[in-house]
Write a protein that holds these residues in place. Sequence first.
Motif, PDB file in Angstrom:
ATOM      1  N   ILE A  66     -32.990  92.403 116.112  1.00 16.36           N
ATOM      2  CA  ILE A  66     -31.885  93.253 115.689  1.00 16.36           C
ATOM      3  C   ILE A  66     -30.841  93.255 116.795  1.00 16.36           C
ATOM      4  N   SER A  67     -29.590  93.299 116.419  1.00 21.39           N
ATOM      5  CA  SER A  67     -28.531  93.294 117.426  1.00 21.39           C
ATOM      6  C   SER A  67     -27.414  94.231 117.003  1.00 21.39           C
ATOM      7  N   GLY A  68     -26.685  94.714 117.991  1.00 24.71           N
ATOM      8  CA  GLY A  68     -25.527  95.561 117.753  1.00 24.71           C
ATOM      9  C   GLY A  68     -24.361  95.082 118.589  1.00 24.71           C
ATOM     10  N   LEU A  69     -23.153  95.388 118.148  1.00 21.80           N
ATOM     11  CA  LEU A  69     -21.962  94.888 118.822  1.00 21.80           C
ATOM     12  C   LEU A  69     -20.815  95.881 118.684  1.00 21.80           C
ATOM     13  N   VAL A  70     -20.109  96.118 119.783  1.00 15.94           N
ATOM     14  CA  VAL A  70     -18.846  96.844 119.741  1.00 15.94           C
ATOM     15  C   VAL A  70     -17.758  95.868 120.155  1.00 15.94           C
ATOM     16  N   ARG A  71     -16.660  95.842 119.404  1.00 13.20           N
ATOM     17  CA  ARG A  71     -15.637  94.809 119.604  1.00 13.20           C
ATOM     18  C   ARG A  71     -14.250  95.437 119.558  1.00 13.20           C
ATOM     19  N   GLY A  72     -13.393  95.003 120.476  1.00 13.01           N
ATOM     20  CA  GLY A  72     -11.992  95.372 120.441  1.00 13.01           C
ATOM     21  C   GLY A  72     -11.167  94.199 119.957  1.00 13.01           C
ATOM     22  N   THR A  73     -10.288  94.429 118.974  1.00 10.32           N
ATOM     23  CA  THR A  73      -9.537  93.344 118.331  1.00 10.32           C
ATOM     24  C   THR A  73      -8.037  93.605 118.408  1.00 10.32           C
ATOM     25  N   TYR A  74      -7.286  92.558 118.668  1.00 13.68           N
ATOM     26  CA  TYR A  74      -5.818  92.626 118.636  1.00 13.68           C
ATOM     27  C   TYR A  74      -5.320  91.735 117.511  1.00 13.68           C
ATOM     28  N   GLN A  75      -4.505  92.288 116.610  1.00 14.16           N
ATOM     29  CA  GLN A  75      -3.937  91.535 115.492  1.00 14.16           C
ATOM     30  C   GLN A  75      -2.668  90.846 115.966  1.00 14.16           C
ATOM     31  N   HIS A  76      -2.752  89.551 116.217  1.00 17.96           N
ATOM     32  CA  HIS A  76      -1.619  88.799 116.751  1.00 17.96           C
ATOM     33  C   HIS A  76      -0.543  88.575 115.690  1.00 17.96           C
ATOM     34  N   THR A  77      -0.965  88.106 114.520  1.00 16.71           N
ATOM     35  CA  THR A  77      -0.079  87.955 113.367  1.00 16.71           C
ATOM     36  C   THR A  77      -0.825  88.471 112.146  1.00 16.71           C
ATOM     37  N   GLU A  78      -0.220  88.312 110.991  1.00 17.98           N
ATOM     38  CA  GLU A  78      -0.879  88.762 109.768  1.00 17.98           C
ATOM     39  C   GLU A  78      -2.191  88.027 109.549  1.00 17.98           C
ATOM     40  N   ARG A  79      -2.270  86.766 109.995  1.00 21.90           N
ATOM     41  CA  ARG A  79      -3.473  85.964 109.760  1.00 21.90           C
ATOM     42  C   ARG A  79      -4.375  85.860 110.984  1.00 21.90           C
ATOM     43  N   TRP A  80      -3.796  85.845 112.179  1.00 18.51           N
ATOM     44  CA  TRP A  80      -4.570  85.582 113.392  1.00 18.51           C
ATOM     45  C   TRP A  80      -4.843  86.857 114.182  1.00 18.51           C
ATOM     46  N   SER A  81      -6.083  86.965 114.679  1.00 19.31           N
ATOM     47  CA  SER A  81      -6.451  88.060 115.577  1.00 19.31           C
ATOM     48  C   SER A  81      -7.401  87.529 116.643  1.00 19.31           C
ATOM     49  N   PHE A  82      -7.483  88.262 117.764  1.00 21.69           N
ATOM     50  CA  PHE A  82      -8.323  87.872 118.890  1.00 21.69           C
ATOM     51  C   PHE A  82      -9.126  89.082 119.342  1.00 21.69           C
ATOM     52  N   SER A  83     -10.360  88.833 119.787  1.00 19.11           N
ATOM     53  CA  SER A  83     -11.211  89.970 120.133  1.00 19.11           C
ATOM     54  C   SER A  83     -12.123  89.654 121.314  1.00 19.11           C
ATOM     55  N   VAL A  84     -12.588  90.705 121.964  1.00 16.05           N
ATOM     56  CA  VAL A  84     -13.621  90.637 122.995  1.00 16.05           C
ATOM     57  C   VAL A  84     -14.603  91.758 122.703  1.00 16.05           C
ATOM     58  N   GLY A  85     -15.889  91.504 122.923  1.00 18.52           N
ATOM     59  CA  GLY A  85     -16.888  92.499 122.565  1.00 18.52           C
ATOM     60  C   GLY A  85     -17.997  92.610 123.591  1.00 18.52           C
ATOM     61  N   LEU A  86     -18.867  93.565 123.351  1.00 12.14           N
ATOM     62  CA  LEU A  86     -20.080  93.748 124.146  1.00 12.14           C
ATOM     63  C   LEU A  86     -21.224  93.976 123.165  1.00 12.14           C
ATOM     64  N   GLY A  87     -22.226  93.083 123.227  1.00  8.92           N
ATOM     65  CA  GLY A  87     -23.331  93.160 122.289  1.00  8.92           C
ATOM     66  C   GLY A  87     -24.677  93.222 122.983  1.00  8.92           C
TER      67      GLY A  87
END
Length: 211
Positions: A66-87
């Motif tokens: 079992i795994s869990g993840l918290v992620r922060g995401t930035y919406q660059h454009t309507e289609r593209w986004s980038f994220s970094v997380g800690l799992g």
Amino acid sequence: MQNKLLCRILLTVLTVSTQLATSLYAQEHNSGRYAIDLSITPLSSVNIGPLKSLDGSAGHISKNYISGLVRGTYQHTERWSFSVGLGYSSQKVTTTYPVINPNIEQKKYFTSLHIWEVPLEARIGFLKYFYASAGPMIHLQQNSNSHVDKQNGLGFNISVGTKIPLSQSIAVSVSPHYKMYSLIPFQSGNHYDRIQTVGVQIGISYSFGKH
């Protein structure tokens, strides 16, 4: 010494990724939407071992992953986004060694693996509610295990999924994914054990920022 080296590598990767993301975001005047995602992987199939099957080597069977993840995401454009997380992931492992002498009982060991990971992902949306994402991750094994190679290294994750909004700020997601640990292990060796998982991740996200 090894822990200091791993920390330096982690800080370097995070610094470079942040600078790259900042450069990309500055080019898009319509950017500014953020999201915090919480997710778990309750369904999965796990394989542990070298990429090539070997006669006479120990066999590993994973249970209760079992795994869990918290992620922060930035919406660059309507289609593209980038994220970094800690799992974080946890699993029970049964290791069985081959029988060399039929008069000796086959050896089995019951151990566990606890792994922290920092995934960096790029995501592209398509149709209305669907997306695909991929990216590398740094992962560090928390506990010692003398039967499975240490899972410290660089891995990667690839997934497709659907994200359905419940309101202007809240959305839920379901995402089948494939993940490989130790694609580039920090400790190298012949026939290195690698964890591969195929699973289904479910999550909830909260968005804020510009519209």
